[in-house]
Design a protein around this motif. Structure first.
Motif, PDB file in Angstrom:
ATOM      1  N   SER A 165       0.829  -1.212   0.000  1.00  0.00           N
ATOM      2  CA  SER A 165       0.000   0.000   0.000  1.00  0.00           C
ATOM      3  C   SER A 165       0.860   1.257   0.000  1.00  0.00           C
ATOM      4  O   SER A 165       0.510   2.252  -0.645  1.00  0.00           O
ATOM      5  N   VAL A 465      -2.720   9.500   3.522  1.00  0.00           N
ATOM      6  CA  VAL A 465      -3.745   8.556   3.967  1.00  0.00           C
ATOM      7  C   VAL A 465      -3.101   7.240   4.369  1.00  0.00           C
ATOM      8  O   VAL A 465      -3.420   6.647   5.407  1.00  0.00           O
ATOM      9  N   GLU A 466      -2.171   6.763   3.562  1.00  0.00           N
ATOM     10  CA  GLU A 466      -1.516   5.498   3.846  1.00  0.00           C
ATOM     11  C   GLU A 466      -0.718   5.571   5.149  1.00  0.00           C
ATOM     12  O   GLU A 466      -0.735   4.646   5.970  1.00  0.00           O
ATOM     13  N   LEU A 469      -3.238   5.610   8.114  1.00  0.00           N
ATOM     14  CA  LEU A 469      -3.893   4.324   8.296  1.00  0.00           C
ATOM     15  C   LEU A 469      -2.926   3.279   8.854  1.00  0.00           C
ATOM     16  O   LEU A 469      -3.321   2.373   9.591  1.00  0.00           O
ATOM     17  N   ARG A 472      -3.158   3.492  12.556  1.00  0.00           N
ATOM     18  CA  ARG A 472      -4.540   3.612  13.021  1.00  0.00           C
ATOM     19  C   ARG A 472      -4.684   3.193  14.481  1.00  0.00           C
ATOM     20  O   ARG A 472      -5.411   3.820  15.248  1.00  0.00           O
ATOM     21  N   ASP A 484     -10.562   4.320   6.190  1.00  0.00           N
ATOM     22  CA  ASP A 484     -10.335   4.621   4.776  1.00  0.00           C
ATOM     23  C   ASP A 484     -11.684   4.809   4.093  1.00  0.00           C
ATOM     24  O   ASP A 484     -12.518   3.911   4.086  1.00  0.00           O
ATOM     25  N   GLY A 486     -11.785   5.708   0.826  1.00  0.00           N
ATOM     26  CA  GLY A 486     -11.560   5.445  -0.591  1.00  0.00           C
ATOM     27  C   GLY A 486     -11.255   6.715  -1.363  1.00  0.00           C
ATOM     28  O   GLY A 486     -11.617   7.823  -0.958  1.00  0.00           O
ATOM     29  N   LEU A 490      -9.960  10.194   3.801  1.00  0.00           N
ATOM     30  CA  LEU A 490      -9.924   9.611   5.133  1.00  0.00           C
ATOM     31  C   LEU A 490     -11.139  10.104   5.908  1.00  0.00           C
ATOM     32  O   LEU A 490     -11.510  11.277   5.808  1.00  0.00           O
TER      33      LEU A 490
END
Length: 588
Positions: A165, A465-466, A469, A472, A484, A486, A490
């Motif tokens: 990811s 975002v990665e 996450l 998290r 997530d 999509g 976020l």
């Protein structure tokens, strides 16, 4: 000492690959640049397993004949340079002829290509630098390049790849840069047989930028009117100062169509805000710069990210002047845009757009996520007691050094008497240290958490975002529940009660910037950075109340490091009797 000898071609290519092919995103960058240089109007990029298993780039460019297809696999073979003088007027994205043989030496590589004049195309396979037979192939006009099993023969390099990811996020970011640099090209991205985005050709820069950023942030873009100086031209877009962040990853600079990084350009952006930015923050900007190629050297970095400018001062002044031209838009916001539903996010068609395009100065909105502030309703959740009581307290016996409270200074500092002189206590810094150590020790279990009736939607970008996450679990222990949504988006479902809704995005983005700057993204590192930010927010929320110094001292001296806040600021400053006597001329 061994004798000097010439390296074999395969080994030389693998050494060069260490500079050119850092990760799968580097492969995508080089192949897409070749497609754009070949005049492609459409480029399709497909990857599997973060690019480690497969990277396939298909374009409809000019293609290559059989001889050119064979020659492109030779080191330092290029059609873009003929003499040393050509280095002073480089207009193409690639020019050294190193990328393809380098990546072919550390992968299983396949090339299929055909020109419009030929009936049959050409196909060549290379495994670890060993070129196979050249044969005819049926294919449309253009080129297909496949890189499979990257670093299969260099396992030491493969160990340094991040998660799938993370590598995918880097590839997506690289493609977004190329999409902004070449708006005339349709760029499609497929990941593990799922289409991530399809950016059509023919849109102007603003529409493409809005497609990439999303409707919420796109509405706040302010156009920089074209600014010209001798040999150069600058234009682009910026966001209000509320979007400024600690890193420069949200600054996209394109010089003669090439994504670049340069400190002089970043300084020009900061100067253009005329002191309107907090120290250490950098504005969000997207600049397109046209410059005489003789004034810039793009051959100073193996991956061509960094450049050397002949007249950096002129460029810096031109950028600062362009940003100053939108100075009225950098003032505090005057109005809030109408509410936008989440279903409208990501549409390429921008409603209510003036016929003349974007005005030079648009109405700025406060920094808010995609969901309007009016709908971001906080709902308390029953949790344990806060770490520091906000109810009135009574004087208590001191713990630790024998301090005695003798007064307060302007309602901000507490003045204490020690056995050696005068001690000044900063209650806010002390509370910050207490909050920090409690957060680190308790894992957020003592934080009052507030949940959202409607989640906040943030669009920080695929890499950010990665990163968030990936941490998290640590964020959840500190009171942030994220997920997530999509499309590089976020969602935040809850946050600590002392964090306001409009503070959620900058706090999380600052954390992502710090994580991205750190070589090792450890759980401990993320927890420490988040705890520091939350401790600062919590301490600022409470009044100084120096009259409660003795109770505060008791909690402070239970900390491991009571004499400094989480960021290193002192909590206590002591002035010894000897120092005071010297100041008043009483020392012998």
């Amino acid at each position: 000492m061994p004798r000097i000898q010439v390296l074999p071609d395969v080994l030389a290519s693998q050494v060069a690959a260490g500079e050119v092919v850092e990760r799968p995103a580097s492969v995508v960058k080089e192949l897409v640049e070749n497609s754009i240089d070949a005049g492609a109007r459409e480029v399709l990029v497909e990857i599997r397993r973060g690019g480690a298993a497969l990277i396939r780039v298909t374009d409809d460019g000019s293609g290559m004949g059989r001889e050119d297809a064979r020659m492109c696999l030779e080191r330092h073979a290029t059609s873009k340079l003929q003499s040393a003088a050509d280095l002073l007027r480089i207009r193409t994205l690639g020019f050294r002829g190193e990328a393809i043989p380098s990546m072919a030496s550390v992968s299983r590589f396949r090339l299929k290509t055909r020109t419009a004049e030929e009936v049959a195309g050409t196909e060549i396979e290379v495994e670890g630098g060993q070129i196979g037979p050249i044969r005819d192939a049926g294919c449309p006009v253009g080129t297909v390049m496949e890189v499979r099993d990257l670093f299969f023969n260099v396992p030491a390099r493969k160990k340094f790849l991040k998660t799938e990811s993370t590598e995918s996020a880097h590839i997506e970011h690289q493609l977004r840069l190329h999409a902004l640099a070449a708006a005339q090209v349709r760029i499609r991205f497929r990941k593990d047989d799922r289409e991530v985005f399809d950016l059509p050709a023919g849109l102007d820069r603003l529409d493409r930028l809005r497609q990439i950023l999303g409707l919420s942030v796109g509405r706040e873009l302010m156009r920089l009117e074209p600014t010209e100086a001798t040999g150069l031209r600058v234009e682009g877009f910026i966001l209000p100062h509320g979007h400024a962040r600690r890193g420069r990853r949200h600054q996209c600079i394109f010089l003669n169509g090439r994504p670049v990084e340069d400190a002089a350009i970043s300084r020009g952006l900061v100067e253009g805000f005329r002191g309107g930015l907090q120290e250490g923050l950098h504005p969000a900007a997207w600049l397109w710069i046209e410059m005489d190629p003789a004034w810039v050297d793009v051959n100073v970095h193996p991956a061509k990210r960094e450049i050397r400018l002949r007249k950096p001062h002129d460029l810096r002044e031109a950028i600062a002047a362009a940003v100053m031209g939108a100075s009225s838009a950098l003032q505090p916001p005057k109005a809030i845009e109408p509410e936008t539903s989440s279903s409208e996010r990501g549409r390429p068609v921008i409603p209510n757009r003036p016929e003349s395009g974007v005005p030079k100065v648009s109405v700025a909105r406060p920094v808010m996520p995609s969901v309007p502030a009016a709908r971001a309703v906080w709902q308390p959740v029953a949790v344990e007691r806060p770490l520091i009581s906000q109810e009135p307290v009574t004087e208590a016996a001191p713990a630790g050094p024998g301090f005695r409270l003798i007064g307060t200074l302007l309602g901000r500092f507490a003045l204490l008497e020690s056995s050696d002189g005068l001690v000044v206590l900063d209650p806010r810094a002390a509370r910050e240290r207490i909050w920090y150590e409690k957060l680190m020790a308790a894992g957020g279990q003592s934080v009052h958490t507030q949940s959202l009736l409607v989640p906040l939607l943030l669009e920080p970008g695929p890499r950010e975002v990665e990163l968030l996450l990936a941490h998290r679990e640590g964020l959840a222990s500190a009171g942030f529940e994220i997920g997530d949504f999509g499309g590089g988006c976020l969602q935040v479902m809850s946050a600590p009660d002392f964090v306001k809704p409009e503070e959620v995005q900058p706090l999380l983005l600052d954390l992502a910037d710090e994580l991205a700057d750190e070589a090792t993204l450890s759980r401990r590192f993320a927890d420490e950075r988040l705890a520091k930010s939350l401790a600062r927010k919590a301490a600022l929320r409470e009044k100084a109340r120096p009259e409660e110094a003795m109770v505060l001292l008791e909690a402070l001296f239970q900390c491991d490091l009571p004499y400094c806040a989480a960021d290193g600021r002192p909590t206590l400053s002591e002035f010894s009797m000897g120092e005071l006597e010297r100041r008043f001329g009483l020392s012998k």
